[in-house]
Design a protein around this motif. Structure first.
Motif, short mmCIF file in Angstrom:
data_model
loop_
_atom_site.label_atom_id
_atom_site.label_comp_id
_atom_site.label_asym_id
_atom_site.label_seq_id
_atom_site.Cartn_x
_atom_site.Cartn_y
_atom_site.Cartn_z
N ILE A 92 -64.29 -16.79 30.00
CA ILE A 92 -63.18 -15.95 30.50
C ILE A 92 -63.42 -14.39 30.40
O ILE A 92 -63.83 -13.92 29.36
CB ILE A 92 -62.11 -16.40 29.29
N MET A 93 -63.12 -13.75 31.43
CA MET A 93 -63.81 -12.46 31.57
C MET A 93 -62.56 -11.40 31.28
O MET A 93 -61.59 -11.65 32.00
CB MET A 93 -64.36 -12.14 33.05
N VAL A 94 -62.75 -10.53 30.54
CA VAL A 94 -61.94 -9.60 30.12
C VAL A 94 -62.02 -8.07 30.92
O VAL A 94 -63.22 -7.65 30.76
CB VAL A 94 -61.83 -9.20 28.53
N PRO A 95 -61.13 -7.65 31.81
CA PRO A 95 -61.46 -6.31 32.60
C PRO A 95 -61.39 -4.98 31.63
O PRO A 95 -61.48 -4.12 32.26
CB PRO A 95 -60.29 -6.18 33.61
N THR A 96 -61.27 -5.17 30.53
CA THR A 96 -61.23 -3.94 29.79
C THR A 96 -62.28 -4.13 28.43
O THR A 96 -62.71 -5.10 28.24
CB THR A 96 -59.76 -3.71 29.26
N VAL A 97 -62.36 -2.92 27.72
CA VAL A 97 -63.22 -2.82 26.58
C VAL A 97 -62.29 -3.55 25.40
O VAL A 97 -61.39 -4.23 25.67
CB VAL A 97 -63.30 -1.56 25.89
N ALA A 98 -63.27 -4.16 24.29
CA ALA A 98 -62.66 -4.97 23.44
C ALA A 98 -61.61 -4.18 22.44
O ALA A 98 -61.61 -2.80 22.38
CB ALA A 98 -63.79 -5.37 22.36
N GLY A 99 -60.50 -4.92 22.35
CA GLY A 99 -59.70 -4.09 21.09
C GLY A 99 -58.14 -4.16 21.89
O GLY A 99 -57.03 -4.01 21.05
N GLY A 100 -58.10 -4.52 23.25
CA GLY A 100 -56.75 -4.06 23.79
C GLY A 100 -56.13 -5.49 24.19
O GLY A 100 -56.64 -6.70 23.46
N GLY A 101 -54.82 -5.58 24.57
CA GLY A 101 -54.26 -6.67 24.91
C GLY A 101 -54.76 -7.64 25.76
O GLY A 101 -54.61 -8.88 25.27
N TYR A 102 -55.53 -7.28 26.83
CA TYR A 102 -56.28 -8.27 27.53
C TYR A 102 -57.25 -9.19 26.54
O TYR A 102 -57.29 -10.20 26.60
CB TYR A 102 -56.98 -7.75 28.93
N ASP A 103 -58.17 -8.19 25.90
CA ASP A 103 -58.94 -8.80 24.99
C ASP A 103 -58.53 -9.74 24.03
O ASP A 103 -58.93 -10.89 23.87
CB ASP A 103 -59.81 -7.91 24.51
N ASP A 135 -58.86 4.45 26.82
CA ASP A 135 -59.37 3.17 27.30
C ASP A 135 -59.05 2.12 26.49
O ASP A 135 -59.91 1.73 25.73
CB ASP A 135 -60.99 3.36 27.58
N GLY A 136 -57.94 1.45 26.35
CA GLY A 136 -57.46 0.65 25.76
C GLY A 136 -56.96 0.86 24.38
O GLY A 136 -56.83 1.98 24.02
N GLY A 137 -56.32 -0.36 23.81
CA GLY A 137 -55.64 -0.07 22.56
C GLY A 137 -56.32 0.43 21.48
O GLY A 137 -55.58 0.83 20.62
N GLY A 138 -57.48 0.00 21.38
CA GLY A 138 -58.26 0.56 20.11
C GLY A 138 -58.43 1.99 20.21
O GLY A 138 -58.03 2.57 19.08
N SER A 151 -47.19 1.26 24.19
CA SER A 151 -48.46 0.29 24.26
C SER A 151 -47.68 -1.11 24.07
O SER A 151 -46.34 -1.35 23.49
CB SER A 151 -49.37 0.63 23.40
N GLY A 152 -48.28 -2.01 24.57
CA GLY A 152 -47.96 -3.44 24.18
C GLY A 152 -47.77 -3.61 22.79
O GLY A 152 -48.61 -3.36 21.85
N LEU A 153 -46.75 -4.43 22.31
CA LEU A 153 -46.14 -4.61 20.95
C LEU A 153 -47.32 -5.28 20.29
O LEU A 153 -47.66 -5.18 19.05
CB LEU A 153 -44.82 -5.23 21.08
#
Length: 340
Positions: free
Chosen positions: A49-60, A201-204, A220-222
């Motif tokens: 499963i490929m995540v299009p963002t850096v680690a730590g965000g909602g997609y990840d 760049d992402g939630g982190g 941000s996403g809850l």
């Protein structure tokens, strides 16, 4: 490759995150190349499963939760996750489209990838991929540091109108954080296209900026920040969904007199060129995941709403959603359109 140990029954949210991160660490330790192509073919095998963002965000977080449950239920015992950020999600989308016929590679995507494709000059589009399923949706949230002087959404808006606050978001132009911030600004009488704000760049990175007081509040996403809210580090002033979120002491925007309702959603795409039988196999896999008690528990613990939509219905949703997001982005920013 070593598998991450299965979490104990009814794990809390942090246990699920830890299990997912443990799996990612095991992949790195085994020397796996995240860019190495996978050989397509029938029968069970390693699913990536490929995540299009850096680690730590909602997609990840969504992808790692998904992988843990696929392993835990035995639906995909070797499921793993890797990150391929860049180009507002278009780097990962290009990788997916490039691997035509590969039934071992999935892309964790959502509203933000649609916005990223439209806002960038890219040769790929979501329409080139194979739609599998929409999984969940969740509200955005207006969040401040626990020590913030703004105890209510109304107090925050008053200072914001006076130009005293710097907001932050963790998505690119056209992403869910950006669209939610612009819609809120418009509804409270500010001009979206000239609104000062900082993008991270992402939630982190966004969380770090809020805790260090580089920004005064974030949209941000809850689910990304529920652990910090629960730990007393952050406070939610309002949510953008149609109803309050269970366990979160915050009103909806409409309760606060702001006529905005918006949710973010996440789903999965496969590469183009899949045969009908293998495409249906993958849809069936996700349908079984959706029906599992483990996935229902994950939705409940993370405040995700069930918005499952599979196969052709998801494809039709994507086409309509692409048009909606493009029109909304153009209106709020004055920018031109792109691919969908």
């Amino acid at each position: 490759m070593d598998e991450a140990p299965s979490p104990p029954p009814r794990p809390p949210r942090r246990a699920v995150v830890a299990a997912g991160l443990l799996a990612a660490g095991a992949a790195a330790a085994a020397g796996c190349d995240p860019l190495a192509p996978l050989e397509p073919g029938p029968g069970p095998g390693r699913l990536r499963i490929m995540v299009p963002t850096v680690a730590g965000g909602g997609y990840d977080f969504t992808a790692r939760t998904l992988a843990v449950i696929l392993r835990e239920t035995g639906l995909a015992p070797d499921a793993e996750v890797f990150n391929l950020p860049g180009g507002a999600g278009t780097a990962a989308l290009a990788r997916l489209v490039h691997e035509s016929g590969n039934d071992r590679l999935l892309l964790q995507m959502g509203l933000g990838v649609l916005g990223g494709v439209q806002a960038t000059d890219t040769a790929v589009s979501v329409g080139q991929a194979t739609p599998l399923a929409r999984l969940i949706d969740e509200p955005e949230a207006v969040v401040v540091q626990a020590g913030s002087p703004y105890r209510t959404f109304g107090a925050l808006v008053g200072a914001w109108r006076r130009g005293a606050l710097a907001p932050g978001i963790g998505s690119h132009v056209g992403g869910p954080d950006h669209l939610a911030l612009m819609l809120i600004a418009e509804a409270v009488g500010l001009v979206p296209r000239t609104l000062p704000h900082e993008r991270f760049d992402g939630g982190g990175d966004l969380l770090a900026a809020l805790l260090s007081r580089r920004v005064d509040f974030v949209v941000s996403g809850l689910s990304e920040y529920q652990h910090a809210v629960g730990a007393g580090e952050l406070r939610v002033l309002a949510v953008t969904g149609p109803r309050r979120v269970e366990g979160v002491d915050a009103p909806t925007l409409r309760e606060e007199g702001v006529d905005v309702e918006m949710t973010n959603w996440r789903g999965l795409l496969a590469p183009p060129g899949l045969g009908a039988e293998r495409r249906e196999d993958l849809v069936a896999l996700l349908t079984r995941l959706h029906a599992s008690q483990e996935w229902r528990r994950a939705r409940r613990e993370n405040g995700w709403s069930d918005s499952f939509l599979a196969g052709g219905r998801f494809a039709r949703f994507l086409a309509a959603e692409s048009r909606r997001v493009d029109a909304l982005r153009r209106r709020l920013t004055g920018e031109g359109g792109g691919n969908a």
